[in-house]
Write an enzyme that holds these catalytic residues in place. Structure first.
Site, PDB file in Angstrom:
ATOM      1  N   GLU A 130     -24.699  25.364  20.975  1.00 55.00           N
ATOM      2  CA  GLU A 130     -25.955  24.667  20.724  1.00 55.00           C
ATOM      3  C   GLU A 130     -26.931  25.630  20.588  1.00 55.00           C
ATOM      4  OE1 GLU A 130     -24.735  26.191  25.312  1.00 55.00           O
ATOM      5  OE2 GLU A 130     -24.096  25.160  22.871  1.00 55.00           O
ATOM      6  N   HIS A 138     -20.823  28.301  21.816  1.00 49.89           N
ATOM      7  CA  HIS A 138     -21.479  27.716  22.425  1.00 49.89           C
ATOM      8  C   HIS A 138     -22.295  27.296  20.987  1.00 49.89           C
ATOM      9  CE1 HIS A 138     -22.266  28.872  26.665  1.00 49.89           C
ATOM     10  NE2 HIS A 138     -21.476  29.652  26.277  1.00 49.89           N
ATOM     11  N   CYS A 183     -17.135  26.190  26.566  1.00 51.46           N
ATOM     12  CA  CYS A 183     -17.341  26.963  28.129  1.00 51.46           C
ATOM     13  C   CYS A 183     -16.757  27.412  29.073  1.00 51.46           C
ATOM     14  CB  CYS A 183     -18.759  28.273  27.854  1.00 51.46           C
ATOM     15  SG  CYS A 183     -18.410  29.879  28.169  1.00 51.46           S
TER      16      CYS A 183
END
Length: 541
Positions: free
Chosen positions: A185, A183, A91
């Site tokens: 994660e 993202h 990002c």
């Protein structure tokens, strides 16, 4: 801890360094990597490479709330790009990679992209494709950005797109430098963990050997070298899982040269001192000293309402008590086989404690001074007097529980909810008085007892009762009363970095409220805290 750097985790295990630009998701990068048995550490984005005491196997640049082109936006030390290790930007991290090559590469998006988006991977050939090895060509990913790449940075290939991001994934033509607008994660991203595994294991070459079984051996060796053959260690215990596991680890490392001290501040849970004695001394064979300092703490906190002042006073007074106990132990053992100077002070500090106490310019400023980190006097943090030793400092809560099991600690002890060193003192909002302590203690005992009776204790990460500083009107015994408010808090969490309120049934909360109002003198109202973390913290102070 620098006395034996060769045995610290980042030197004993292949390490992915995550540089934090202030994203609410940054800690999840470290969590996901450790779940893959790859060791990872998180440091603020201001970390200079020259000051880093280890060479990471790879570097991840996290997301963040800034625009890279704004004045005052954080930027990574350019030296990381000359380190010769793979780099992944996520990002904001992707935009940082592009911006440093050409400031016109990053633009404000015509429409923001928050939530799920469909990502389409593009095959180029060679190392460029390694990030998406073994993944489908299309899958859903989580986006959270307003800015985007307006053009492809020179020397890069496009490796993924979404309907709103033409350059949702990029990779350098010759260097192992990658960027993702998504993202990976976040659990909402399909294949997110596989993406991180491809980067850490396949691209960076990290071994998947980060386990608590390996950590135990490494940490015991590190402790023994740090303390030496005759040094002694004094340790703070509170009855919570963190200090119990830390104490057991220290016992395994240096045996009877470790002395656990339970400071009875007067702010312990009901029957806590007796329970800690039974756990540590009888079940785990640890030397335990109980120091009664309740009067000193109560008098010293009189008139103090500010939570930071409370923490500072408690931190300083704790060390005063420990240093007094250290002198007593040294004097008593002066002519025995265990003679030796007490030079170290053990704390059960965890990685979330450290993360919450790290400050850097920007949105990830200090949330609060943690009682295990910023609440200590300078003479401790600057190496004067007793030196700090924190064997759990790099671990998340679930890793600590796993470590406890590795050390043979019983399930009931390993699953005990955390209990802060300052105890009930930071669960009484506003000024502390003996009467208010007793109210909070009794309410907490009722709440936890009923949670256990309902079979919910192990499903909840942490639960407690606190006392609000305000009072409320009520009607009790046909009379108007103006009395105290109890706040109940219970959360579901795995790592204590994020948490949501436990969804009790209405009937259960009603029964808890009824018991507290009927059995705790001075309380006329009970409320349940539904705040998640973030924006709230788990403890109220």
């Amino acid at each position: 801890m620098a006395e034996t750097p060769e045995l610290e985790p980042h030197n004993a295990f292949d390490t992915i360094l995550t540089l934090d630009f202030g994203s609410q998701y940054t800690h999840l990068i470290t969590r996901r990597l450790r779940e893959l048995n790859v060791y990872s550490e998180m440091l603020p984005c201001t970390q200079k490479l020259a000051d880093l005491k280890f060479k990471p196997a790879g570097v991840i640049l996290s997301g963040g709330p800034y625009s890279v082109y704004e004045e005052g936006a954080p930027h990574v030390d350019p030296a990381y790009f000359d380190l010769g290790v793979p780099i992944l930007g996520i990002c904001y991290g992707l935009q940082e990679i592009a911006y440093r090559l050409d400031s016109t590469n990053v633009i404000a998006g015509t429409s923001r992209e928050y939530g799920l988006a469909q990502l389409k991977a593009k095959k180029v050939g060679g190392h460029v494709d390694h990030l998406f090895d073994g993944l489908e060509d299309e899958f859903n990913v989580w986006m959270s950005h307003g800015d985007k790449l307006g053009k492809l940075p020179e020397g890069f290939h496009t490796i993924a797109t979404t309907p709103n991001s033409e350059y949702a994934g990029i990779a350098h033509e010759t260097k192992p430098i990658y960027g993702l607008q998504l993202h990976p994660e976040v659990t909402h991203t399909q294949n997110g963990t596989k993406l991180l595994k491809n980067f850490a294991v396949n691209i960076c070459g990290c071994k998947q050997n980060w386990t608590m079984a390996r950590f135990v051996d490494q940490e015991i060796a590190r402790i023994r070298k740090l303390v030496g053959p005759t040094g002694q260690v004094l340790g703070a215990v509170s009855g919570g899982v963190d200090s119990t596991v830390a104490a057991k680890l220290m016992k395994e490392a240096i045996g009877d040269r470790f002395h656990a001290v339970l400071v009875d501040t007067g702010f312990m849970r009901l029957n806590e001192c007796e329970q800690v004695k039974q756990t540590l001394a009888e079940h785990l064979g640890i030397n335990l000293i109980v120091a009664d300092a309740s009067q000193v703490f109560m008098e010293g906190l009189k008139g103090i309402s500010d939570p930071e002042q409370k923490r500072k006073f408690i931190g300083n007074k704790f060390i005063d008590v420990f240093e007094e106990e250290a002198k007593k132990i040294e004097d008593a053992a002066a002519h025995s086989e265990t003679a030796g100077k007490i030079g170290f002070f053990l704390q059960g500090t965890l990685y979330p404690d450290v993360i919450e106490s790290i400050s850097f310019k920007g949105p990830s400023a200090t949330i609060k001074t943690h009682h295990n980190v910023g609440g200590l006097p300078k003479r401790m943090t600057e190496g004067q007097g007793l030196k700090l030793i924190e064997p759990l400092r790099e671990l998340f809560k679930d890793e600590v529980r796993d470590l406890g099991r590795q050390l043979g600690i019983a399930h009931e002890m390993v699953m005990r909810h955390p209990f802060p060193g300052p105890g009930i003192a930071i669960r009484i909002l506003g000024e502390i008085t003996p009467e208010r302590v007793e109210m909070a203690r009794k309410a907490d005992h009722i709440f936890i007892s009923m949670i256990r009776e309902a079979g919910l204790y192990d499903k909840i990460g942490q639960a407690f009762a606190a006392l609000d500083p305000s009072r409320a009107v009520g009607v009790m015994g046909d009379k108007r009363v103006y009395e105290n408010i109890v706040l109940l808090r219970a959360v579901e969490t795995t790592d204590f970095m994020t948490a949501i309120a436990y969804p009790f049934e209405h009937e259960f909360l009603t029964r808890v409220s009824t018991r507290i109002v009927n059995e705790v003198s001075g309380v006329c109202r009970v409320a349940y805290d539904y705040t998640s973390k973030p924006p709230g913290t788990i403890e109220l102070e």
